[in-house]
Structures are given as structure tokens and as C-alpha cells.
Scaffold this motif. Structure first.
Motif, PDB file in Angstrom:
ATOM      1  N   THR A   1       0.798  -1.241   0.000  1.00 41.90           N
ATOM      2  CA  THR A   1       0.000   0.000   0.000  1.00 41.90           C
ATOM      3  C   THR A   1       0.825   1.283   0.000  1.00 41.90           C
ATOM      4  O   THR A   1       0.249   2.376  -0.074  1.00 41.90           O
ATOM      5  CB  THR A   1      -1.015   0.045   1.171  1.00 41.90           C
TER       6      THR A   1
ATOM      7  N   MET B   1       0.099   4.364  -2.671  1.00 40.10           N
ATOM      8  CA  MET B   1      -1.174   4.124  -3.360  1.00 40.10           C
ATOM      9  C   MET B   1      -1.853   5.412  -3.796  1.00 40.10           C
ATOM     10  O   MET B   1      -2.545   5.444  -4.809  1.00 40.10           O
ATOM     11  CB  MET B   1      -2.117   3.349  -2.444  1.00 40.10           C
ATOM     12  N   GLU B   2      -1.674   6.490  -3.012  1.00 36.23           N
ATOM     13  CA  GLU B   2      -2.276   7.762  -3.401  1.00 36.23           C
ATOM     14  C   GLU B   2      -1.562   8.384  -4.594  1.00 36.23           C
ATOM     15  O   GLU B   2      -2.074   9.301  -5.219  1.00 36.23           O
ATOM     16  CB  GLU B   2      -2.272   8.743  -2.219  1.00 36.23           C
ATOM     17  N   ASN B   3      -0.368   7.903  -4.893  1.00 36.42           N
ATOM     18  CA  ASN B   3       0.405   8.405  -6.039  1.00 36.42           C
ATOM     19  C   ASN B   3       0.555   7.302  -7.086  1.00 36.42           C
ATOM     20  O   ASN B   3       1.657   6.987  -7.539  1.00 36.42           O
ATOM     21  CB  ASN B   3       1.789   8.866  -5.584  1.00 36.42           C
ATOM     22  N   LEU B   4      -0.566   6.723  -7.496  1.00 39.26           N
ATOM     23  CA  LEU B   4      -0.508   5.558  -8.373  1.00 39.26           C
ATOM     24  C   LEU B   4       0.182   5.844  -9.698  1.00 39.26           C
ATOM     25  O   LEU B   4       0.861   4.979 -10.256  1.00 39.26           O
ATOM     26  CB  LEU B   4      -1.914   5.031  -8.622  1.00 39.26           C
ATOM     27  N   GLU B   5       0.018   7.057 -10.233  1.00 39.83           N
ATOM     28  CA  GLU B   5       0.646   7.372 -11.514  1.00 39.83           C
ATOM     29  C   GLU B   5       2.164   7.367 -11.399  1.00 39.83           C
ATOM     30  O   GLU B   5       2.859   7.132 -12.384  1.00 39.83           O
ATOM     31  CB  GLU B   5       0.171   8.728 -12.040  1.00 39.83           C
TER      32      GLU B   5
ATOM     33  N   TRP C   1       3.699   5.448  -9.016  1.00 32.17           N
ATOM     34  CA  TRP C   1       4.054   4.299  -8.196  1.00 32.17           C
ATOM     35  C   TRP C   1       5.233   3.518  -8.778  1.00 32.17           C
ATOM     36  O   TRP C   1       6.154   3.146  -8.053  1.00 32.17           O
ATOM     37  CB  TRP C   1       2.840   3.381  -8.026  1.00 32.17           C
TER      38      TRP C   1
ATOM     39  N   SER D   1      -7.593  -6.377 -11.846  1.00 30.39           N
ATOM     40  CA  SER D   1      -7.384  -5.033 -11.308  1.00 30.39           C
ATOM     41  C   SER D   1      -8.301  -4.065 -12.046  1.00 30.39           C
ATOM     42  O   SER D   1      -8.882  -4.402 -13.089  1.00 30.39           O
ATOM     43  CB  SER D   1      -5.931  -4.583 -11.473  1.00 30.39           C
TER      44      SER D   1
ATOM     45  N   PRO E   1       0.662  -2.569  -5.226  1.00 24.10           N
ATOM     46  CA  PRO E   1       0.446  -1.754  -4.036  1.00 24.10           C
ATOM     47  C   PRO E   1      -0.706  -2.210  -3.134  1.00 24.10           C
ATOM     48  O   PRO E   1      -0.749  -1.843  -1.975  1.00 24.10           O
ATOM     49  CB  PRO E   1       0.139  -0.365  -4.622  1.00 24.10           C
ATOM     50  N   SER E   2      -1.641  -3.012  -3.661  1.00 20.46           N
ATOM     51  CA  SER E   2      -2.790  -3.324  -2.809  1.00 20.46           C
ATOM     52  C   SER E   2      -3.322  -4.731  -3.052  1.00 20.46           C
ATOM     53  O   SER E   2      -4.510  -4.983  -2.890  1.00 20.46           O
ATOM     54  CB  SER E   2      -3.920  -2.319  -3.068  1.00 20.46           C
TER      55      SER E   2
END
Length: 503
Positions: free
Chosen positions: A77, A80-84, A86, A306, A335-336
């Protein structure tokens, strides 16, 4: 006297006839299955050093996770808030901030999670984009899996251009950054295959794994047809070198592929990274003509569920109907994503039923095939794995059905696929050895977890990942997440060969 006898279970064989034997038994001698049959018959025929009562349990072949990543279990995780961003965040961490020992401790907790979820064989790509500048990373990961006792296919190879690249090693708390040429990475890849393929009584194998099969187009998603031109010299050179290493060591090739890559790859007919000895993960956004190429060349495919399947789907249904072998993978654990193939089966079914707008696609039996016998074919190990048959390796799991969410104990395959989770696995046997009994593993689980926690926190601090772990202002009470402050800065990921101090 035989070594092991499992009795009074519902044996879901996954053999060619897909037999289900109620009140069934499995006899094990050494590392292999001796016989399958009715409990009364086998109990009268054999005396065993150990007998496991599998009343109210299903007995299954060990699950096979055909694609996951070494390293990720330490960073679940994170970002995760910065997936672009990641992928560059994680790649930078693996390339510059992990120690050699990191791979051993991550391997231990990764293998433990898979074991407890009933996965007896797991594929591990070393890092996000593979790291192969030194064999030690793969060697340490394989050592960890061997100590836990489950099978591992270690996958490493070259990342995408530009070359040379900078990689860092840590010594006495200091980072030493080195420029690494493409040829050095090929040598490191070959050294891993030489050391690990068929190692540890063949519980460890090693596949050659370039990041993607075509390096000159988008590496993490489909490429529009207008950008699909000709293979570059590097594309052709890499395909030839990967083929040479695989043929020399009689191993297989595993890589990622996305829409456009299959169309491009066939331009190099003699060395294209396609065929029965190749296993491609993702294949999202491929066209129908690319699906036909995969089926016609006998190329194996795996896919994980996904949200990205919504915008660029892996055409699972079409591939299977064209005759391709398709397996479900977790792509775990970051990440998840967890190493839980039961959940992966359900998510795969839901996504593709929604995409096809038809709830009748991918029935439970097909889904179970995709994590057992089809998965074994995908990795070229179906001669020994993927089904409960006499002569095959004794890789077995039991699932405890005497639980509220699995009651009533009827329609066993439906119950497993629709309601079971990895935590319902009660026994795990690999190579005839009982590694988990009544959810208790033979290794020191608490110590493995404590060591992994310590190494993870140490690495997170060293790499400056804390900023990617803090909740945003939109974490609570909002329907959509935003990251208002700037967390990702490309200048943080620029290194020179003279930089030696860790941050």
C-alpha cells in the motif's frame, strides 16, 4: 509402510477427467503421490507413518501463482495515493535503497504469506522492473523460499533502455552507486539461471525475464496503433540475447506484454519472444489479431484482476476459446494486492463477466483450472504439478469446509471459488513434506514477521517513503481522493556515480 496418508476428504483431483472423490484419500511416498482412491480402500491397503484426517476438508493440488514480485511484500500500500508515479517510486527504491539482505527477509515473509494461502509454487520477478546487475538479490530470495519450503520460480532479466543505468549497493550504511552496462545485466541474468534453475531438489527454477518483450513502446500499458512502427535494433538484440540464454540453459522465458507488443514482436520471426516456452503476464489491451497470434504460437498467458482491466482488458474468454492456455495470477503483493488466489479467482470472474456483459462467463470449474492445472501448463511444470495424480509431486492443500461461510458442505468447487479465502487453507504439503498443519507452520512465523517489519521500516526510512504513506486531506469523508501537496519530485530520483552517502 508409506510416508503419508490423507483420508476422509473430498479429493478434487483436477486430473484429465476432473474426478471428485467423496470420502477420498491420497497416499504419498517420498515426494510423490502414490495412489488416489476411496478412504476405506487405501486405509486397508496402506499403513502410514503419518495419517491426516481430512473430514470436512477438500483436498486440492497446491495452488500455483504464476506471476508476482519479489520486494513488494515490504511495501504493501505504500504510494497508493500516487498511483501514476508508483512504478518510478518503487523502481527507484529497489535500484538504490535496498540492501542485499533485504531480498532474503522479504523472501521469507513473501513465501510465508503464499504458504498460508495455499500457494505451493510462486513466480517472483525480482523487483518491479527486474534487477539483475548482481545475482545476490535473486540468490537471497531463492534461499528464503527454500527455507520456507515452497517452490519458487525466480525471474530476472534486463530492464528497458536507456543503458547504461545507475544501480546502488549498500555497504556499512553507505550507498555506492555504479554505472552498469546492458551486457553486465545479461551476465547477471545468466548467472542466476546457472545457479538456481532446478536447484534445491528442483523446488527452485529460474526463468529469463526481460521487463517487456518489446522495449521501444509503452512499457506498462497498451500502445495505440499509430505508434506501432518497426522494431528497434535494441528490440531485436534483446530478443536474440534472451533466446540465447534460455536455449543454452534449457529454461523458459517470462515477461510482460501489452497491446501492440505482440504485433511488433512477430516482425522478428526467428527470435520473437513468443511460443510454447514463453509465458506473458498482463496482455491487457491486445487486439483480436494479437490474441490469435498468441494462440497460434502456443504462447502462454497469465492475467491478474485489477481496475486497469476496465479500460484495457485481457481478452481471457477469446484467448481460451482460441485454444491458448491462460492462468490467473495475483501480481502480488503491492500496491494493494494479496497473495490470495481465491480472491483473485472471484475478482477475475466479476471483471470479465462485467466486460462481456454476461454473468455466465468463467464458471467456477474453469476458474479453479486457471490456478491449478492451467497454471502448471503456463509455467511448463504440468508434468509434475497442477493435479492430484499418481506419480506427480505431492504438492497438496486442504481447505477446512466446516465453517459458517462454507456451509453447507455441498457443491464443493462452487463453495471454494465463490466463498473461500486463503485463510481457510488448513494443511499445506510440498514434495511430500507437511509445511502447515491445522494452520500452524513448521517455521518460526513470529520471528519471520518481526524481522520483515524491522527491515521494511528501515528501508522505508532510508528511501524517504514516509511521505507516500501519510493520509491525504481527502482520506476521510470524501468520495474521491486527491493529493494536494507535491509528494513526487523527479529530482529525488536523479543519481550520479559519485554519490555515496545514504540519505
Amino acid at each position: 509402510m508409506i510416508d503419508l496418508l490423507l483420508v476422509h476428504g473430498t479429493v478434487i483431483t483436477m486430473d484429465p477427467s476432473r474426478r471428485i472423490i467423496y470420502e477420498g484419500a491420497v497416499a504419498v511416498q517420498g515426494s510423490r503421490i502414490l495412489e488416489i482412491g476411496e478412504s476405506g480402500v487405501l486405509m486397508e491397503k496402506y499403513k502410514a507413518r503419518q495419517t491426516i484426517n481430512c473430514s470436512n476438508h477438500c483436498i486440492l493440488p497446491g495452488l500455483i501463482d504464476v506471476h508476482g514480485h519479489g520486494g513488494h511484500s515490504m511495501f504493501k500500500t505504500v504510494a497508493m495515493e500516487n498511483l501514476e508515479q508508483w512504478m518510478p517510486i518503487m523502481t527507484n527504491t529497489y535500484n538504490h535503497y535496498v540492501t542485499d539482505d533485504f531480498w532474503y527477509y522479504e523472501g521469507k515473509v513473501s513465501a510465508l504469506e503464499r504458504l498460508k494461502a495455499g500457494i505451493t509454487t510462486g513466480v517472483s520477478v525480482i523487483g518491479s522492473t527486474p534487477r539483475a546487475d548482481d545475482p545476490i538479490f535473486a540468490l537471497n530470495h531463492a534461499k528464503a523460499y527454500n527455507e520456507i519450503g515452497i517452490r519458487e520460480i525466480v525471474c530476472t532479466g534486463p530492464a528497458n533502455p536507456v543503458w547504461p543505468k545507475l544501480y546502488s549497493r549498500w555497504k556499512d550504511g553507505r550507498r555506492i552507486t555504479k554505472e552498469v552496462a546492458y551486457e553486465e545485466v545479461l551476465k547477471g541474468t545468466e548467472a542466476v539461471v546457472e545457479a538456481l534453475h532446478h536447484a534445491n531438489s528442483d523446488r527452485t527454477r529460474a526463468f529469463v525475464t526481460p521487463f517487456v518483450i518489446v522495449t521501444s513502446i509503452e512499457g506498462s500499458g497498451p500502445t495505440p496503433p499509430s505508434r506501432l512502427h518497426r522494431l528497434t535494433d535494441h528490440d531485436r538484440y534483446q530478443a536474440r540475447k534472451i533466446r540465447e540464454i534460455a536455449r543454452k540453459h534449457e529454461t523458459r522465458i517470462h515477461s510482460d506484454a501489452f497491446g501492440g507488443m505482440i504485433h511488433m514482436a512477430v516482425q522478428d520471426k526467428d527470435y520473437a519472444l513468443l511460443g510454447p516456452d514463453v509465458h506473458l503476464q498482463h496482455c491487457r489491451g491486445i487486439s483480436f489479431d494479437e490474441a490469435k497470434i498468441l494462440a497460434n504460437t502456443g504462447t502462454n498467458v497469465s492475467t491478474s484482476p485489477s481496475i486497469t482491466q476496465i479500460s484495457a482488458r485481457t481478452p481471457i474468454v477469446e484467448l481460451i476459446e482460441l485454444g491458448a492456455t491462460v492462468a490467473i495470477s495475483t501480481d502480488g503483493t503491492s500496491p494493494s494486492t494479496s497473495f490470495d488466489l481465491f480472491q483473485a479467482m472471484r475478482k477475475t470472474q466479476l471483471i470479465h463477466q462485467a466486460a462481456m456483459r454476461d454473468e455466465h462467463y468463467l464458471p467456477p470449474g474453469k476458474l479453479l483450472e486457471m490456478v491449478t492445472i492451467d497454471a502448471a501448463r503456463c509455467i511448463g511444470w504440468d508434468d509434475d504439478l497442477g493435479s492430484i495424480e499418481a506419480g506427480k509431486k505431492a504438492d497438496l492443500i486442504t481447505v477446512n469446509m466446516k465453517q459458517a461461510h462454507l456451509t453447507p458442505e455441498t457443491m464443493h468447487v462452487h463453495r471454494l471459488v465463490h466463498q473461500a479465502v486463503g485463510g481457510d487453507v488448513n494443511h499445506v504439503i510440498v514434495d511430500g513434506k507437511v509445511l502447515m498443519e491445522e494452520r500452524k507452520v513448521v517455521v518460526d512465523e513470529n520471528r519471520i514477521i518481526e524481522e520483515a517489519n524491522a527491515i521494511a521500516l528501515e528501508t522505508i526510512e532510508r528511501a524517504g517513503l514516509e511521505k507516500y504513506m501519510a493520509p491525504t486531506d481527502y482520506f476521510w469523508g470524501h468520495t474521491r481522493a486527491y493529493v494536494d501537496e507535491k509528494r513526487f519530485d523527479e529530482t529525488d530520483y536523479q543519481f550520479t556515480i559519485t554519490e555515496e552517502e545514504g540519505r
